[in-house]
Scaffold this motif. Structure first.
Motif, PDB file in Angstrom:
ATOM      1  N   THR A  88       8.552  16.961 -19.293  1.00 28.14           N
ATOM      2  CA  THR A  88       9.210  16.985 -17.983  1.00 28.14           C
ATOM      3  C   THR A  88       8.999  18.302 -17.254  1.00 28.14           C
ATOM      4  N   GLY A  89       8.302  19.233 -17.898  1.00 29.88           N
ATOM      5  CA  GLY A  89       8.071  20.530 -17.285  1.00 29.88           C
ATOM      6  C   GLY A  89       6.648  20.665 -16.781  1.00 29.88           C
ATOM      7  N   VAL A  90       6.092  21.861 -16.930  1.00 31.32           N
ATOM      8  CA  VAL A  90       4.754  22.129 -16.402  1.00 31.32           C
ATOM      9  C   VAL A  90       3.646  21.720 -17.376  1.00 31.32           C
ATOM     10  N   ARG A  91       3.988  21.367 -18.608  1.00 31.28           N
ATOM     11  CA  ARG A  91       2.998  20.939 -19.599  1.00 31.28           C
ATOM     12  C   ARG A  91       3.000  19.416 -19.693  1.00 31.28           C
ATOM     13  N   ASP A  92       1.799  18.822 -19.716  1.00 33.04           N
ATOM     14  CA  ASP A  92       1.746  17.366 -19.784  1.00 33.04           C
ATOM     15  C   ASP A  92       1.811  16.888 -21.234  1.00 33.04           C
ATOM     16  N   ARG A  93       1.900  15.578 -21.383  1.00 32.63           N
ATOM     17  CA  ARG A  93       2.095  14.979 -22.705  1.00 32.63           C
ATOM     18  C   ARG A  93       0.945  15.325 -23.655  1.00 32.63           C
ATOM     19  N   GLU A  94      -0.283  15.258 -23.167  1.00 34.26           N
ATOM     20  CA  GLU A  94      -1.443  15.541 -24.015  1.00 34.26           C
ATOM     21  C   GLU A  94      -1.411  16.977 -24.530  1.00 34.26           C
ATOM     22  N   PHE A  95      -1.068  17.906 -23.657  1.00 34.50           N
ATOM     23  CA  PHE A  95      -0.992  19.315 -24.046  1.00 34.50           C
ATOM     24  C   PHE A  95       0.053  19.511 -25.137  1.00 34.50           C
ATOM     25  N   LEU A  96       1.224  18.919 -24.963  1.00 33.60           N
ATOM     26  CA  LEU A  96       2.296  19.076 -25.941  1.00 33.60           C
ATOM     27  C   LEU A  96       1.963  18.377 -27.254  1.00 33.60           C
ATOM     28  N   ALA A  97       1.340  17.205 -27.176  1.00 34.83           N
ATOM     29  CA  ALA A  97       0.994  16.460 -28.389  1.00 34.83           C
ATOM     30  C   ALA A  97       0.086  17.276 -29.295  1.00 34.83           C
ATOM     31  N   ALA A  98      -0.817  18.033 -28.697  1.00 35.62           N
ATOM     32  CA  ALA A  98      -1.759  18.839 -29.478  1.00 35.62           C
ATOM     33  C   ALA A  98      -1.058  19.943 -30.257  1.00 35.62           C
ATOM     34  N   ARG A  99       0.186  20.268 -29.872  1.00 33.24           N
ATOM     35  CA  ARG A  99       0.946  21.324 -30.570  1.00 33.24           C
ATOM     36  C   ARG A  99       1.797  20.763 -31.703  1.00 33.24           C
ATOM     37  N   GLY A 100       1.800  19.447 -31.884  1.00 32.18           N
ATOM     38  CA  GLY A 100       2.421  18.836 -33.052  1.00 32.18           C
ATOM     39  C   GLY A 100       3.928  18.893 -33.142  1.00 32.18           C
ATOM     40  N   PRO A 101       4.666  18.515 -32.081  1.00 32.62           N
ATOM     41  CA  PRO A 101       6.125  18.451 -32.220  1.00 32.62           C
ATOM     42  C   PRO A 101       6.526  17.329 -33.171  1.00 32.62           C
ATOM     43  N   ASP A 102       7.749  17.386 -33.674  1.00 26.83           N
ATOM     44  CA  ASP A 102       8.243  16.304 -34.530  1.00 26.83           C
ATOM     45  C   ASP A 102       8.405  15.011 -33.744  1.00 26.83           C
ATOM     46  N   LEU A 103       8.752  15.145 -32.483  1.00 23.43           N
ATOM     47  CA  LEU A 103       8.916  13.989 -31.605  1.00 23.43           C
ATOM     48  C   LEU A 103       8.485  14.406 -30.210  1.00 23.43           C
ATOM     49  N   LEU A 104       7.749  13.525 -29.536  1.00 23.61           N
ATOM     50  CA  LEU A 104       7.296  13.783 -28.171  1.00 23.61           C
ATOM     51  C   LEU A 104       7.792  12.664 -27.268  1.00 23.61           C
ATOM     52  N   MET A 105       8.448  13.038 -26.165  1.00 21.32           N
ATOM     53  CA  MET A 105       9.006  12.062 -25.239  1.00 21.32           C
ATOM     54  C   MET A 105       8.550  12.378 -23.820  1.00 21.32           C
ATOM     55  N   ASP A 106       8.384  11.328 -23.018  1.00 23.10           N
ATOM     56  CA  ASP A 106       8.025  11.540 -21.618  1.00 23.10           C
ATOM     57  C   ASP A 106       9.169  12.204 -20.864  1.00 23.10           C
ATOM     58  N   ASP A 107      10.391  11.770 -21.144  1.00 19.57           N
ATOM     59  CA  ASP A 107      11.593  12.377 -20.578  1.00 19.57           C
ATOM     60  C   ASP A 107      12.769  11.940 -21.445  1.00 19.57           C
ATOM     61  N   LEU A 108      13.975  12.258 -21.004  1.00 17.18           N
ATOM     62  CA  LEU A 108      15.163  11.964 -21.807  1.00 17.18           C
ATOM     63  C   LEU A 108      15.916  10.731 -21.316  1.00 17.18           C
ATOM     64  N   SER A 109      15.282   9.941 -20.455  1.00 16.39           N
ATOM     65  CA  SER A 109      15.984   8.800 -19.870  1.00 16.39           C
ATOM     66  C   SER A 109      16.351   7.744 -20.905  1.00 16.39           C
ATOM     67  N   ASP A 110      15.551   7.608 -21.953  1.00 12.48           N
ATOM     68  CA  ASP A 110      15.905   6.747 -23.086  1.00 12.48           C
ATOM     69  C   ASP A 110      16.047   7.651 -24.300  1.00 12.48           C
ATOM     70  N   PRO A 111      17.274   8.061 -24.625  1.00 20.22           N
ATOM     71  CA  PRO A 111      17.458   9.041 -25.697  1.00 20.22           C
ATOM     72  C   PRO A 111      17.366   8.468 -27.103  1.00 20.22           C
ATOM     73  N   ALA A 112      17.177   7.157 -27.227  1.00 21.14           N
ATOM     74  CA  ALA A 112      17.230   6.517 -28.545  1.00 21.14           C
ATOM     75  C   ALA A 112      16.335   7.190 -29.588  1.00 21.14           C
ATOM     76  N   PRO A 113      15.085   7.536 -29.273  1.00 18.33           N
ATOM     77  CA  PRO A 113      14.237   8.156 -30.310  1.00 18.33           C
ATOM     78  C   PRO A 113      14.777   9.487 -30.822  1.00 18.33           C
ATOM     79  N   CYS A 114      15.277  10.338 -29.925  1.00 21.83           N
ATOM     80  CA  CYS A 114      15.771  11.633 -30.413  1.00 21.83           C
ATOM     81  C   CYS A 114      17.132  11.490 -31.086  1.00 21.83           C
TER      82      CYS A 114
END
Length: 239
Positions: free
Chosen positions: A204-230
């Motif tokens: 939801t910030g200045v980094r896109d999904r692909e950029f963040l995915a490459a850094r290996g978070p435990d969970l990656l979300m487009d936004d927090l509108s559906d909080p079920a995964p987290c």
């Protein structure tokens, strides 16, 4: 009050959530950059819109250090405190009704976290404590966090994350591996790893999904509108 010393019995708390602010919970439409620009003008007579200074995911003191270095400036005794007071005064004035917005799902996620007695919401932010208060207060959510770790408390984001998890342990008996950092930049991912915490990255910030995915978070979300995964991740972490 944004930061309290209140604690719950250690055995009752299973998970501490550590939320970043800018780009994760809210946007201020560049108000902090504008406030720093105006303060540099007022205190040093320097005109600079600061567009070439990186802000995302960094601590306020490091941002200021870059500004000072760029212009060959230095504080004398007492001047830095006065400078920050000028920044905060401008920030208060700039945060007019209608400026900025909360990001999708923030209220809902904070409600969900608050509903779980074994979870504690907190802050892990590069903002100074006063800047955090101004931003969160503008959107009416300043009182929703049990404690915070703020930009003036450590030299960099990784060290700041260690402050946050130490505070979670001291106040709530929660170890690093049951702390969840929620943030929108690579710095949030890196600091969580450095502190031994889990991490949810949101694009939801200045980094896109692909950029963040490459850094290996435990969970990656487009936004927090559906909080079920987290929420599911937090239940697993706290089990």
């Amino acid at each position: 009050m944004l930061d309290t010393n209140a604690t719950m019995p250690a055995m009752s708390t299973r998970v501490v959530w550590l939320f970043d602010i800018d780009g994760t919970l809210l946007f201020t439409d560049g108000a902090a950059r504008d406030a720093l620009s105006l303060a540099i003008r007022d205190e040093f007579g320097v005109a600079d819109d600061l567009r070439d200074i990186p802000f995302a995911g960094r601590t306020d003191p490091l941002i200021l250090a870059d500004i000072m270095t760029k212009h060959g400036l230095a504080f004398r005794n007492g001047e830095e405190s006065r400078f920050w007071a000028t920044v905060y005064a401008h920030m208060d004035a700039l945060m007019t009704p209608g400026r900025g917005y909360l990001l999708p799902g923030v209220h809902g996620l904070l409600d969900d976290v608050a509903a779980e007695r074994a979870w504690v919401p907190a802050l892990l932010t590069g903002n100074t404590a006063e800047m955090a208060r101004i931003k969160l207060g503008h959107f009416g959510i300043a009182g929703r966090f049990a404690f915070g770790a703020y930009g003036e408390e450590a030299p960099d984001r990784n060290a700041l994350a260690r402050v946050a998890v130490a505070r979670a342990s001291d106040r709530f008996g929660v170890p690093a591996e049951r702390c969840i950092v929620v943030g929108d930049t690579e710095h949030d991912i890196e600091c969580a790893r450095a502190a031994g915490a889990r991490v949810v990255a949101v694009a939801t910030g200045v980094r896109d999904r692909e950029f963040l995915a490459a850094r290996g978070p435990d969970l990656l979300m487009d936004d927090l509108s559906d909080p079920a995964p987290c929420l599911a991740m937090a239940k697993e972490v706290g089990a």
